[in-house]
Design a protein around this motif. Structure first.
Motif, mmCIF file in Angstrom:
data_model
loop_
_atom_site.group_PDB
_atom_site.id
_atom_site.type_symbol
_atom_site.label_atom_id
_atom_site.label_comp_id
_atom_site.label_asym_id
_atom_site.label_seq_id
_atom_site.Cartn_x
_atom_site.Cartn_y
_atom_site.Cartn_z
ATOM 1 N N GLY A 160 0.818 -1.200 0.000
ATOM 2 C CA GLY A 160 0.000 0.000 0.000
ATOM 3 C C GLY A 160 0.853 1.252 0.000
ATOM 4 O O GLY A 160 2.080 1.212 0.104
ATOM 5 N N GLU A 161 0.166 2.377 -0.113
ATOM 6 C CA GLU A 161 0.818 3.676 -0.236
ATOM 7 C C GLU A 161 1.506 4.096 1.055
ATOM 8 O O GLU A 161 1.012 3.842 2.151
ATOM 9 C CB GLU A 161 -0.237 4.727 -0.612
ATOM 10 C CG GLU A 161 0.322 6.084 -0.910
ATOM 11 C CD GLU A 161 -0.754 7.083 -1.292
ATOM 12 O OE1 GLU A 161 -0.500 8.288 -1.180
ATOM 13 O OE2 GLU A 161 -1.866 6.666 -1.683
ATOM 14 N N MET A 162 2.658 4.741 0.903
ATOM 15 C CA MET A 162 3.427 5.245 2.043
ATOM 16 C C MET A 162 3.477 6.768 1.995
ATOM 17 O O MET A 162 3.501 7.354 0.918
ATOM 18 C CB MET A 162 4.866 4.719 1.985
ATOM 19 C CG MET A 162 4.990 3.213 2.055
ATOM 20 S SD MET A 162 6.698 2.662 1.771
ATOM 21 C CE MET A 162 6.860 2.939 0.007
ATOM 22 N N THR A 163 3.539 7.368 3.162
ATOM 23 C CA THR A 163 3.746 8.816 3.246
ATOM 24 C C THR A 163 5.250 9.080 3.186
ATOM 25 O O THR A 163 6.062 8.162 3.353
ATOM 26 C CB THR A 163 3.209 9.381 4.566
ATOM 27 O OG1 THR A 163 3.981 8.827 5.643
ATOM 28 C CG2 THR A 163 1.726 9.074 4.751
ATOM 29 N N GLU A 164 5.621 10.327 3.007
ATOM 30 C CA GLU A 164 7.052 10.653 2.985
ATOM 31 C C GLU A 164 7.702 10.366 4.333
ATOM 32 O O GLU A 164 8.837 9.893 4.390
ATOM 33 C CB GLU A 164 7.276 12.110 2.581
ATOM 34 C CG GLU A 164 8.739 12.409 2.361
ATOM 35 C CD GLU A 164 9.003 13.568 1.423
ATOM 36 O OE1 GLU A 164 10.197 13.900 1.261
ATOM 37 O OE2 GLU A 164 8.060 14.121 0.844
ATOM 38 N N ALA A 165 6.973 10.598 5.422
ATOM 39 C CA ALA A 165 7.503 10.295 6.763
ATOM 40 C C ALA A 165 7.726 8.788 6.919
ATOM 41 O O ALA A 165 8.737 8.362 7.498
ATOM 42 C CB ALA A 165 6.552 10.804 7.841
ATOM 43 N N ASN A 166 6.791 7.972 6.395
ATOM 44 C CA ASN A 166 6.968 6.511 6.419
ATOM 45 C C ASN A 166 8.234 6.120 5.675
ATOM 46 O O ASN A 166 9.046 5.326 6.166
ATOM 47 C CB ASN A 166 5.812 5.782 5.739
ATOM 48 C CG ASN A 166 4.472 5.898 6.423
ATOM 49 O OD1 ASN A 166 3.451 5.965 5.763
ATOM 50 N ND2 ASN A 166 4.453 5.923 7.750
ATOM 51 N N ILE A 167 8.382 6.664 4.476
ATOM 52 C CA ILE A 167 9.530 6.326 3.632
ATOM 53 C C ILE A 167 10.833 6.657 4.343
ATOM 54 O O ILE A 167 11.757 5.841 4.378
ATOM 55 C CB ILE A 167 9.422 7.050 2.265
ATOM 56 C CG1 ILE A 167 8.226 6.510 1.484
ATOM 57 C CG2 ILE A 167 10.718 6.897 1.458
ATOM 58 C CD1 ILE A 167 7.819 7.337 0.277
ATOM 59 N N ALA A 168 10.903 7.835 4.949
ATOM 60 C CA ALA A 168 12.114 8.244 5.674
ATOM 61 C C ALA A 168 12.403 7.288 6.828
ATOM 62 O O ALA A 168 13.556 6.866 7.018
ATOM 63 C CB ALA A 168 11.958 9.671 6.190
ATOM 64 N N SER A 169 11.375 6.909 7.590
ATOM 65 C CA SER A 169 11.610 6.009 8.734
ATOM 66 C C SER A 169 12.012 4.611 8.254
ATOM 67 O O SER A 169 12.837 3.953 8.884
ATOM 68 C CB SER A 169 10.391 5.948 9.648
ATOM 69 O OG SER A 169 9.309 5.293 9.020
ATOM 70 N N TYR A 170 11.463 4.163 7.121
ATOM 71 C CA TYR A 170 11.840 2.854 6.582
ATOM 72 C C TYR A 170 13.282 2.860 6.081
ATOM 73 O O TYR A 170 14.015 1.893 6.278
ATOM 74 C CB TYR A 170 10.891 2.436 5.452
ATOM 75 C CG TYR A 170 9.461 2.210 5.896
ATOM 76 C CD1 TYR A 170 9.160 1.730 7.161
ATOM 77 C CD2 TYR A 170 8.407 2.477 5.037
ATOM 78 C CE1 TYR A 170 7.856 1.538 7.566
ATOM 79 C CE2 TYR A 170 7.089 2.271 5.429
ATOM 80 C CZ TYR A 170 6.821 1.800 6.694
ATOM 81 O OH TYR A 170 5.524 1.592 7.088
ATOM 82 N N MET A 171 13.693 3.945 5.450
ATOM 83 C CA MET A 171 15.081 4.029 4.984
ATOM 84 C C MET A 171 16.037 4.082 6.169
ATOM 85 O O MET A 171 17.110 3.486 6.143
ATOM 86 C CB MET A 171 15.262 5.226 4.055
ATOM 87 C CG MET A 171 14.617 5.010 2.701
ATOM 88 S SD MET A 171 15.016 6.329 1.553
ATOM 89 C CE MET A 171 14.216 5.727 0.062
ATOM 90 N N GLU A 172 15.619 4.778 7.216
ATOM 91 C CA GLU A 172 16.426 4.844 8.446
ATOM 92 C C GLU A 172 16.583 3.434 9.035
ATOM 93 O O GLU A 172 17.643 3.078 9.550
ATOM 94 C CB GLU A 172 15.742 5.791 9.435
ATOM 95 C CG GLU A 172 16.569 6.163 10.638
ATOM 96 C CD GLU A 172 17.778 7.025 10.298
ATOM 97 O OE1 GLU A 172 18.867 6.713 10.847
ATOM 98 O OE2 GLU A 172 17.666 7.989 9.534
ATOM 99 N N LEU A 173 15.527 2.630 8.938
ATOM 100 C CA LEU A 173 15.522 1.268 9.479
ATOM 101 C C LEU A 173 16.595 0.389 8.846
ATOM 102 O O LEU A 173 17.202 -0.449 9.531
ATOM 103 C CB LEU A 173 14.141 0.644 9.282
ATOM 104 C CG LEU A 173 13.927 -0.769 9.781
ATOM 105 C CD1 LEU A 173 13.873 -0.788 11.298
ATOM 106 C CD2 LEU A 173 12.633 -1.344 9.208
ATOM 107 N N VAL A 174 16.829 0.541 7.547
ATOM 108 C CA VAL A 174 17.805 -0.327 6.858
ATOM 109 C C VAL A 174 19.154 0.344 6.613
ATOM 110 O O VAL A 174 20.021 -0.220 5.959
ATOM 111 C CB VAL A 174 17.226 -0.884 5.515
ATOM 112 C CG1 VAL A 174 16.086 -1.816 5.791
ATOM 113 C CG2 VAL A 174 16.845 0.221 4.558
ATOM 114 N N LYS A 175 19.327 1.536 7.157
ATOM 115 C CA LYS A 175 20.602 2.251 7.000
ATOM 116 C C LYS A 175 21.707 1.482 7.721
ATOM 117 O O LYS A 175 21.516 1.070 8.862
ATOM 118 C CB LYS A 175 20.464 3.670 7.561
ATOM 119 C CG LYS A 175 21.676 4.550 7.326
ATOM 120 C CD LYS A 175 21.381 5.999 7.680
ATOM 121 C CE LYS A 175 21.484 6.215 9.156
ATOM 122 N NZ LYS A 175 21.376 7.635 9.529
ATOM 123 N N PRO A 176 22.837 1.274 7.043
ATOM 124 C CA PRO A 176 23.945 0.569 7.703
ATOM 125 C C PRO A 176 24.455 1.351 8.913
ATOM 126 O O PRO A 176 24.454 2.587 8.901
ATOM 127 C CB PRO A 176 25.046 0.497 6.627
ATOM 128 C CG PRO A 176 24.383 0.852 5.348
ATOM 129 C CD PRO A 176 23.175 1.657 5.686
#
Length: 179
Positions: A160-176
């Motif tokens: 489903g659709e993500m907000t920009e805040a969701n996207i940022a938190s998800y990218m933070e989650l997988v950041k090395p």
């Protein structure tokens, strides 16, 4: 009179077959288990796809980086809404070790290139022409995103659709982790 009986029997058989087929389809759909894309914690299935510039992208080449793997289509309105936000977040996270890879589902190069140009997308966009990657990840509904950690394991699955805040938190989650 004999012809009418034969017609009645044939029509009854056809009707019975149709009712059975419809019933079976409804039952199968109603009792079908929800298929998860891939299991969280499992190794992300490797693949190689080609982007719009002719460059190959192999998932395993991104090992050591987080991967934001997004499945989408140009006709998908939620996909269209989240793409500009994904691009903005990609620009902020790409130098922090998070790659975005957008996997288009079997559309033409022309359609995809027009979409990419319209939104001025800068992250790699590949096309799954045979739907083999879509199948490997059991993607049914679009948009679908699989977050892959730097070790190549599935960290999270989003449909489903993500907000920009969701996207940022998800990218933070997988950041090395930088030590």
């Amino acid at each position: 009179m004999e012809k009418k009986k034969k017609r009645l029997v044939i029509r009854t058989i056809i009707l019975a077959v149709l009712v059975f087929a419809i019933g079976y389809t409804v039952y199968g759909t109603a009792t079908k288990e929800k298929v998860e894309l891939v299991a969280i914690g499992s190794e992300a299935p490797d693949f190689t796809l080609v982007d719009l510039n002719g460059e190959k992208h192999k998932l395993s080449d991104y090992k050591g980086q987080g991967v934001f793997l997004n499945f989408w289509g140009t006709w998908c309105k939620p996909c269209e809404k989240e793409m500009p936000a994904m691009d903005r977040q990609y620009k902020g996270f790409k130098d922090q070790g998070v790659q975005t890879l957008a996997v288009n589902i079997a559309q033409t190069d022309f359609e995809v290139q027009n979409f990419v140009d319209r939104y001025d997308l800068t992250f790699p966009v590949v096309i799954d022409k045979t739907k083999s990657v879509m199948t490997a990840y059991n993607v049914g509904q679009l948009p679908a995103t699989v977050l892959i950690d730097p070790d190549g394991k599935v960290a999270k699955i989003i449909t489903g659709e993500m907000t920009e805040a969701n996207i940022a938190s998800y990218m933070e989650l997988v950041k090395p982790n930088k030590e």
